[in-house]
Design a protein around this motif. Structure first.
Motif, short mmCIF file in Angstrom:
data_model
loop_
_atom_site.label_atom_id
_atom_site.label_comp_id
_atom_site.label_asym_id
_atom_site.label_seq_id
_atom_site.Cartn_x
_atom_site.Cartn_y
_atom_site.Cartn_z
N GLY A 161 0.79 -1.22 0.00
CA GLY A 161 0.00 0.00 0.00
C GLY A 161 0.82 1.27 0.00
O GLY A 161 0.32 2.33 0.36
N ILE A 162 2.09 1.15 -0.36
CA ILE A 162 2.95 2.33 -0.46
C ILE A 162 3.63 2.34 -1.82
O ILE A 162 3.66 1.33 -2.52
N GLY A 219 -8.12 -4.54 -0.08
CA GLY A 219 -7.00 -4.01 -0.86
C GLY A 219 -5.75 -3.94 -0.01
O GLY A 219 -5.49 -4.76 0.85
N ALA A 220 -4.96 -2.90 -0.24
CA ALA A 220 -3.68 -2.74 0.44
C ALA A 220 -3.84 -1.96 1.73
O ALA A 220 -4.81 -1.27 1.95
N SER A 221 -2.85 -2.09 2.58
CA SER A 221 -2.81 -1.33 3.83
C SER A 221 -1.48 -0.62 3.93
O SER A 221 -0.44 -1.16 3.59
N ALA A 222 -1.50 0.61 4.37
CA ALA A 222 -0.27 1.41 4.44
C ALA A 222 0.43 1.29 5.78
O ALA A 222 1.50 1.85 5.96
N THR A 223 -0.15 0.54 6.72
CA THR A 223 0.48 0.45 8.03
C THR A 223 1.57 -0.61 8.03
O THR A 223 1.49 -1.60 7.30
N PRO A 254 2.99 -6.36 4.46
CA PRO A 254 2.79 -7.26 5.60
C PRO A 254 3.94 -8.25 5.73
O PRO A 254 4.59 -8.59 4.75
N ALA A 255 4.16 -8.72 6.94
CA ALA A 255 5.10 -9.80 7.23
C ALA A 255 4.36 -10.82 8.08
O ALA A 255 3.63 -10.45 9.01
#
Length: 381
Positions: A161-162, A219-223, A254-255
């Protein structure tokens, strides 16, 4: 949405009732580190680790684990291959991470390409994906009977998300699905030429790729954080149920850590992470926890400035914490891998074993601790 774990019930309360009491092979695990005097514990642990088998193993056990590579970090070493592990369940092989040399080590371990059923990526750092696309590219149709016979299921992190900051690669960072598609484009010449000669197959047709996203994510996450959460299901078939949780690993998102539950036992892979309650929840009651290990003084001994060592610690787990993590998780065996630093000239195997013993003693952990090495084979059952 992700659910906090504080008031949630144990997600694996009946594992031992369902799977029975499973002990790792006596020839492949270390003896308990507590309950004996230190000298005898040292002697017995070293003897047990030395008896852990290496080299070609095949797929004869219902559940077995092979560490294909145990090095931590992208810089290549001559003495350790990149991080990668292979779990064999009922003759089918599931690879977790694909570090440098994973394909070579897979074959050296006596594993067959037709047995490869799944690939799981914990995160998209170079040292975990360097050999990922090499599996389908080298073992596609051109390999004939030695290649893939059926599509391999691939599960890895979704988009971060970045935006990319890489020159020449603008746009959002790709997740596993997009990364695979882009790799197929980058390496399109080879299969095109093979197929023109009627000797090959498009590698992309031999993969079923899935982006792993936390429950409730759209969708995506920016955290780049890893909020408290219950394990969620990634994949399930007749052999195995795979669950995952988010783990914190610096700027990476993500990890994931993954847990494999089978009729024969349970194995958990931490991926790269700092200590987190999410992993303890995921690993609770497992037979084997394969966990990364960092020794800060070893990094300092390489001449790295303390500020850099401290920064590296913000994304990894000090080996001194492993006993506590094993005890809190109530796992039978902990195996240290993704060793940082991996150079034996910086940290000897004897030192790693001492650190693991000290960590277990300090946490009053009475289970088994193993130092991972390339091609170490553990017959869980």
């Amino acid at each position: 949405m992700c659910e906090p774990t504080s008031d949630a019930p144990d997600p694996y309360p009946s594992r031992r009732r369902l799977l029975g009491t499973v002990a790792a092979s006596a020839t492949a695990v270390a003896v308990p580190l507590l309950g004996t005097d230190r000298a005898h514990a040292t002697e017995r642990t070293t003897a047990a680790e030395n008896s852990a088998t290496t080299g070609p193993q095949g797929t004869g056990k219902a559940l077995s684990l092979t560490l294909l590579g145990t090095n931590g970090g992208p810089p290549p070493l001559a003495t350790r291959y990149g991080i990668s592990s292979a779990l064999v369940v009922n003759g089918r092989t599931y690879v977790v991470d694909c570090g440098r040399g994973a394909v070579t080590q897979y074959l050296r371990a006596g594993l067959s390409m037709p047995s490869l059923a799944g690939i799981f990526l914990t995160h998209l750092h170079a040292d975990h994906i360097a050999d990922y696309y090499a599996f389908p590219m080298l073992a596609a149709g051109a390999a004939g009977a030695q290649g893939f016979h059926t599509p391999v299921e691939v599960h890895g992190p979704g988009p971060a998300g970045i935006a990319s900051t890489v020159t020449g690669a603008p746009g959002p960072l790709p997740g596993t699905v997009a990364m695979t598609r882009l790799a197929g484009q980058a390496y399109a010449s080879s299969p095109t030429f093979f197929m023109a000669e009627h000797t090959g197959t498009d590698p992309a047709t031999l993969l079923n790729v899935h982006d792993v996203l936390p429950p409730g994510t759209v969708g995506a996450s920016a955290t780049n954080t890893a909020p408290a959460m219950r394990p969620f299901t990634v994949m399930e078939n007749d052999d195995v149920k795979v669950t995952a949780v988010l783990v914190p690993h610096g700027a990476v998102f993500p990890a994931y850590a993954y847990r494999f539950d089978t009729d024969h036992g349970s194995v958990v892979f931490s991926g790269d992470t700092t200590p987190t309650p999410n992993l303890v929840t995921l690993a609770r009651g497992a037979d084997v926890l394969v966990h990364e290990a960092l020794y800060p003084e070893g990094l300092t001994g390489l001449g790295l400035p303390q500020a850099l060592v401290d920064h590296i610690l913000t994304g990894h787990t000090d080996v001194a914490e492993l006993g506590r993590i094993a005890a809190q998780s109530d796992v039978r065996t902990l195996i240290a891998t993704h060793l940082g630093p991996g150079q034996r000239t910086a940290v000897s195997d004897a030192t790693w074993r001492r650190l693991l013993r000290d960590s277990a003693r300090d946490a009053d952990y009475g289970g088994r601790m193993l130092l991972g090495s390339d091609l170490m084979h553990v017959a869980v059952r």
